[in-house]
Motif scaffolding. Structure first.
Motif, PDB file in Angstrom:
ATOM      1  N   GLY A 155      10.925   4.221  -5.599  1.00 17.36           N
ATOM      2  CA  GLY A 155       9.655   4.002  -4.924  1.00 17.36           C
ATOM      3  C   GLY A 155       8.696   5.162  -5.133  1.00 17.36           C
ATOM      4  O   GLY A 155       7.511   4.964  -5.399  1.00 17.36           O
ATOM      5  N   LYS A 156       9.217   6.373  -5.040  1.00 16.32           N
ATOM      6  CA  LYS A 156       8.373   7.555  -5.235  1.00 16.32           C
ATOM      7  C   LYS A 156       7.903   7.676  -6.679  1.00 16.32           C
ATOM      8  O   LYS A 156       6.827   8.221  -6.930  1.00 16.32           O
ATOM      9  N   GLU A 157       8.695   7.174  -7.616  1.00 14.32           N
ATOM     10  CA  GLU A 157       8.258   7.181  -9.012  1.00 14.32           C
ATOM     11  C   GLU A 157       7.086   6.218  -9.205  1.00 14.32           C
ATOM     12  O   GLU A 157       6.188   6.475 -10.001  1.00 14.32           O
ATOM     13  N   GLU A 158       7.086   5.126  -8.456  1.00 14.43           N
ATOM     14  CA  GLU A 158       6.004   4.136  -8.541  1.00 14.43           C
ATOM     15  C   GLU A 158       4.747   4.624  -7.850  1.00 14.43           C
ATOM     16  O   GLU A 158       3.646   4.472  -8.368  1.00 14.43           O
ATOM     17  N   LEU A 159       4.899   5.178  -6.652  1.00 20.11           N
ATOM     18  CA  LEU A 159       3.747   5.620  -5.861  1.00 20.11           C
ATOM     19  C   LEU A 159       4.201   6.721  -4.925  1.00 20.11           C
ATOM     20  O   LEU A 159       5.038   6.499  -4.055  1.00 20.11           O
ATOM     21  N   ASN A 160       3.645   7.907  -5.126  1.00 24.46           N
ATOM     22  CA  ASN A 160       3.990   9.037  -4.279  1.00 24.46           C
ATOM     23  C   ASN A 160       2.692   9.597  -3.705  1.00 24.46           C
ATOM     24  O   ASN A 160       1.908  10.223  -4.408  1.00 24.46           O
ATOM     25  N   PHE A 161       2.475   9.355  -2.419  1.00 24.15           N
ATOM     26  CA  PHE A 161       1.228   9.815  -1.813  1.00 24.15           C
ATOM     27  C   PHE A 161       1.122  11.332  -1.792  1.00 24.15           C
ATOM     28  O   PHE A 161       0.016  11.862  -1.689  1.00 24.15           O
TER      29      PHE A 161
END
Length: 80
Positions: A12-18
């Motif tokens: 998930g963090k690879e896809e979108l990391n705020f």
């Protein structure tokens, strides 16, 4: 179970990391915001595997609207 959850979070963090969002190019940031809007509109987020355990994590109509208002405030034109 812990391994699966850890892997899921990493992906998930690879896809979108705020935490890194401010470093994204404008094009990439806009694309990610459009994806957020689409996934939420289509009830694809949060994932069913997550809401199975966390039933109160489902996004309400009011929350969807607030997310889209936020996305629009970033200057994007989206369809709700």
């Amino acid at each position: 179970m812990a391994w699966w959850l850890e892997d899921h979070i990493r992906e998930g963090k690879e896809e979108l990391n705020f935490s890194d969002f401010k470093n994204y190019s404008e094009k990439k940031a806009n694309h990610k915001l459009e994806e957020i809007s689409e996934l939420i509109k289509d009830d694809e987020m949060p994932l069913p595997s997550y809401t199975l355990i966390h039933r109160n994590a489902k996004v309400t109509a009011e929350e969807k609207s607030a997310i889209n208002v936020w996305i629009k405030s970033m200057g994007l034109q989206i369809t709700e």
